[in-house]
Design an enzyme around this catalytic site. Structure first.
Site, PDB file in Angstrom:
ATOM      1  N   VAL B 267      53.064   4.752  66.159  1.00 29.35           N
ATOM      2  CA  VAL B 267      51.774   5.420  66.011  1.00 29.35           C
ATOM      3  C   VAL B 267      51.103   5.437  67.381  1.00 29.35           C
ATOM      4  O   VAL B 267      50.780   4.381  67.936  1.00 29.35           O
ATOM      5  CB  VAL B 267      50.883   4.676  65.000  1.00 29.35           C
ATOM      6  CG1 VAL B 267      49.537   5.378  64.859  1.00 29.35           C
ATOM      7  CG2 VAL B 267      51.585   4.547  63.655  1.00 29.35           C
ATOM      8  N   TYR B 453      56.631  34.490  69.806  1.00 27.42           N
ATOM      9  CA  TYR B 453      55.828  34.119  68.646  1.00 27.42           C
ATOM     10  C   TYR B 453      55.762  35.332  67.731  1.00 27.42           C
ATOM     11  O   TYR B 453      55.289  36.395  68.131  1.00 27.42           O
ATOM     12  CB  TYR B 453      54.430  33.715  69.128  1.00 27.42           C
ATOM     13  CG  TYR B 453      53.556  33.095  68.070  1.00 27.42           C
ATOM     14  CD1 TYR B 453      53.424  31.714  67.980  1.00 27.42           C
ATOM     15  CD2 TYR B 453      52.840  33.877  67.170  1.00 27.42           C
ATOM     16  CE1 TYR B 453      52.610  31.128  67.026  1.00 27.42           C
ATOM     17  CE2 TYR B 453      52.032  33.305  66.205  1.00 27.42           C
ATOM     18  CZ  TYR B 453      51.914  31.938  66.140  1.00 27.42           C
ATOM     19  OH  TYR B 453      51.103  31.354  65.196  1.00 27.42           O
TER      20      TYR B 453
END
Lengths: 532, 532
Positions: B267, B453
């Site tokens: 994390v 994209y």
């Protein structure tokens, strides 16, 4: 005016001496005078012949290696030529006749398939492998643990330009291609790699990749790890093709796990690198700054700007005073103003982009307190750029202890780091009764920080290996205490391993160990290098 | 003229709908007309209320979590708000009332120590952890395997500017800091991060790091993985501080192992990133190119030049025709020449460097066949830059299937990739009787390649999840067949995992698995995300 770098030839270094044996450098009278001031007045003992121990390679293993199709040599001369690298301790051991680090055999594959076959034989016969290509390590990268017989895996026959994608500006090289040869092959197509470490004449494409080499044009063309877009790696558990795109969000960037792995995870056999068109224009200037702090501030401003030169380098007052940036006249009086610091600023590219950057950078440097010295000091540096280390052998001959080391940190920590490392080295040598000259330059800058490269000269004592070890340990401790990295571009090898493991800490170390165990489960590759 | 980006606010997305609920977008009449041409004439069924299953968290585990000091919630509303991300399949499942992916609890630590304590509790009580911060994943990054009870580890209370080193231009942020908040905090000191992904209003510093986010100014300020100089990572085996210098030759770059690790290795609790002074000048221009190939060649020339703009983006003919680069007037007639392709070129910096780059880039673009359209189209794009995805919800409401996907490859492969992906999508949707419009832009360029994209619009069928899955699978296969990367900046999550594992192959997969097992031996973290 703008000689192509491709006229620089591949050089076969002689074991135990840096550089081109056909073109050695000699100390000028003024350097000899400077040495006298350090009490250096007695030449070093004459080098002793190096005797290498008998090979430990068994007949079965030898036969199996020969069965791979790779060339295998176990004679003393070949083994001696693949022993150690070119740090001052390496050279000193050579001078003392110490041959104990010689590999047991030298194996030279010519194809990727042969590399895989040699890996398999090593696994079966419990041999260690030390990948070798340029051999210019200065951190003990050629000195794996010797519990098992050691093979020097000579990659110099894996050579050549395999592919050139001119549209994407990507060249694919066999890993053993030497840098000058790479430039020669690219120049035939109008392209250039532009990667010029000081070991340029000897270093290879694969070696630059696994040690994260930084070239003198790093602000312009990036470090070698910035230039690599793909790698082929032969590991004991199979072949990996790494890098599908310039950049990607598909997981961790595993190229960055092989870059800097120093042969401990696999053998890099091909490298895909970004190249650029041969520059139409090369312009190199000298600039004078009143002191290092002013020059450093100017370097930082340029490194943090969107418009940058191709080469940027700053010598501190000591290095400027000894004129080390121009080794051909080292020790001679500098051509520019007396005192202060010399900066070299280079531009390469087409006329329009060089003009654009030159105008911007010149205005910045003037605003930041620089005085333009014209092209002469810049060109002198460019022409002599690979010859600085050539001075080491005649200095050692003359009875000096001379070595370099480098580190890197963030800008706000740079002055402290420079002061602490200098004090650590001069303290450790002074404690032994040998006052030292410590010179420094910045040759690689980033928006957030810069490298520091130190050159140390003192009188050699009777045991110069111990004498230097004390200084090096003190420098390592100072680097660690300052939170800097133990190496900017000389890699870890065996010399930096202890400090490196402190630098990364237990969690990162366990991640590296896990990768090593996954890719090289029997620990064949470079045992003791990078990781214990 | 040059409004600061810091006026853009942090937005709390409503689960199941993208963007600012207080400022939704509506379809213009011309878009509705365009939809009619695709046979889209019936609104989608009204969304069904989402019912989440009862929590599986035991009383012991709950008490232990509460003992860490972190806030713990198990109510339905909180759990619903931390379920899935914002891909079209995620939104469609929401509309269908599917609450099966809700976490069993939401745990929100406020300190790094609490994060470590939550990891320990998860280990003891056999719970899985799904780190959550921006929640803007579009690749299933919020959908770990559910064998064990799942905790959403909400990092939004780990927030703030911890340190700013103005000399080194490094800001240290708590990982949960949202990007607009980061800009607001930096602007108080005259600095800027300059990282503007389309999810800017919702995304966080830590999320950008672990997913290798790319912002719209990537040619100027780099991708997020270029900007990160250090990370603090809490792993089940301990805390790691990664990154001691801008660049180093001390082994593999382990920052690059955490960047892109999507919470599967640890994390991330703090991130140190390169920042820059707030630009004094922002200039955004529109340029017209006769076709995509001409515009693409101009992009490539600039990407391979030493002098670059800060923003560079090219819409293909289809996207230019629908005026998608300016979502506020999407579907309206473009202000510029009819046909061809719109390029946006932006410069940010101080007056001198912007002038210098502007002059050079303008000359290049004119030489390469571009026609300057002035600042209006550039400014229109800049102002609306985060609002493109806002159109998705009203389009889904109107009965359209709309989704985006992205990839990246080397320049020489770009045209093939664009054609193959377009054909795969239109083929897969056409086979289902729903002709599709496929638009494309290039928004991130590198010397060796560029991203593509795609935006897809077709009529939604009765089961739009299956309908889209066929198109997505076909696109993935085309990307893989072309040798491109499965994602440029959307990350792997669960949606791309299969294709990702094919892309990296067995050796790289085993290295990743080894790192996972070393840092997260009990597999608490994001099981099924990135790796199976």
């Amino acid at each position: 005016m703008t000689q192509s770098e491709t006229t620089v030839e591949v050089v076969d270094f002689v074991p135990g001496r840096w550089g081109n044996p056909a073109d050695p450098m000699h100390l000028s009278d003024s350097v000899i005078g400077a040495l006298t001031m350090l009490g250096i007045n007695e030449p070093a003992p004459a080098p002793v012949d190096v005797v290498v121990p008998a090979t430990r390679l068994g007949a079965d293993a030898l036969a199996a290696l020969e069965g791979t199709g790779a060339a295998v040599a176990t004679d003393d001369d070949t083994r001696r030529s693949r022993m150690r690298g070119f740090s001052t301790p390496d050279l000193l051991k050579f001078r003392e006749g110490d041959g104990t680090d010689a590999p047991d055999a030298v194996v030279a594959p010519t194809t990727q398939e042969q590399v895989a076959a040699v890996l398999a034989v090593a696994d079966q016969h419990d041999l260690s492998l030390n990948p070798f290509s340029g051999g210019t390590s200065v951190t003990g990268g050629m000195m794996p643990e010797r519990e098992r017989p050691v093979l020097s895996l000579d990659l110099r026959r894996l050579t050549g330009l395999i592919d050139l994608d001119e549209v994407s500006q990507i060249a694919t090289f066999a890993a053993g291609t030497r840098l000058p040869e790479a430039e020669r092959l690219l120049a035939e197509h109008g392209f250039e790699l532009g990667h010029f470490p000081q070991s340029y004449e000897g270093a290879t494409i694969g070696g630059c990749a696994v040690t994260r080499s930084a070239g003198q044009s790093s602000i312009g063309y990036g470090r070698f790890d910035d230039m690599v877009v793909g790698l082929t790696v032969a590991t004991p558990v199979g072949l990996a093709e790494i890098g599908t795109a310039p950049k990607s969000a598909a997981g961790p960037d595993l190229r960055q796990l092989i870059l800097g792995s120093e042969g401990a995870f696999g053998v890099v056999t091909t490298v895909r690198v970004h190249v650029h068109p041969l520059p139409a224009v090369r312009r190199f200037y000298g600039w004078h700054f009143p002191d290092f702090v002013a020059g450093e501030a100017a370097m930082r401003t340029l490194a943090q700007s969107a418009v940058k030169p191709t080469v940027l380098r700053l010598s501190d007052e000591a290095e400027t005073g000894l004129n080390l940036a121009n080794p051909s006249s080292a020790g001679a009086a500098s051509a520019g103003p007396v005192g202060g610091c010399l900066m070299v600023v280079g531009f390469e590219g087409d006329e329009a982009d060089v003009d654009c950057r030159d105008v911007y950078v010149t205005a910045q440097l003037e605003k930041l307190g620089g005085t333009a010295l014209g092209t002469e000091p810049g060109e002198a540096w460019r022409v002599g750029r690979f010859r600085g280390p050539y001075l080491r052998d005649p200095l050692l001959d003359a009875g000096a202890l001379v070595e370099t080391l480098e580190t890197v940190t963030f800008w706000s920590n740079l002055d402290r780091l420079k002061a602490d490392v200098t004090a650590a080295i001069t303290g450790a040598l002074g404690d032994q009764g040998t006052p030292a000259v410590v010179m420094c330059h910045i040759s690689h800058v980033y928006p957030t920080g810069a490298s520091l490269y130190f050159t140390v000269i003192a009188k050699a004592l009777e045991n110069p290996l111990e004498q230097w070890a004390a200084a090096k340990n003190a420098a390592n401790a100072a680097i660690r205490a300052a939170g800097a990295s133990i190496t900017h571009h000389h890699a870890v090898g065996t010399d930096h391993r202890g400090t490196y493991l402190e630098e990364i800490g237990d969690v990162q170390r366990s991640a590296l160990r896990a990768v090593k165990d996954a890719l090289d489960p029997n620990g064949l590759l470079n045992p003791g290098i990078l990781l214990p």
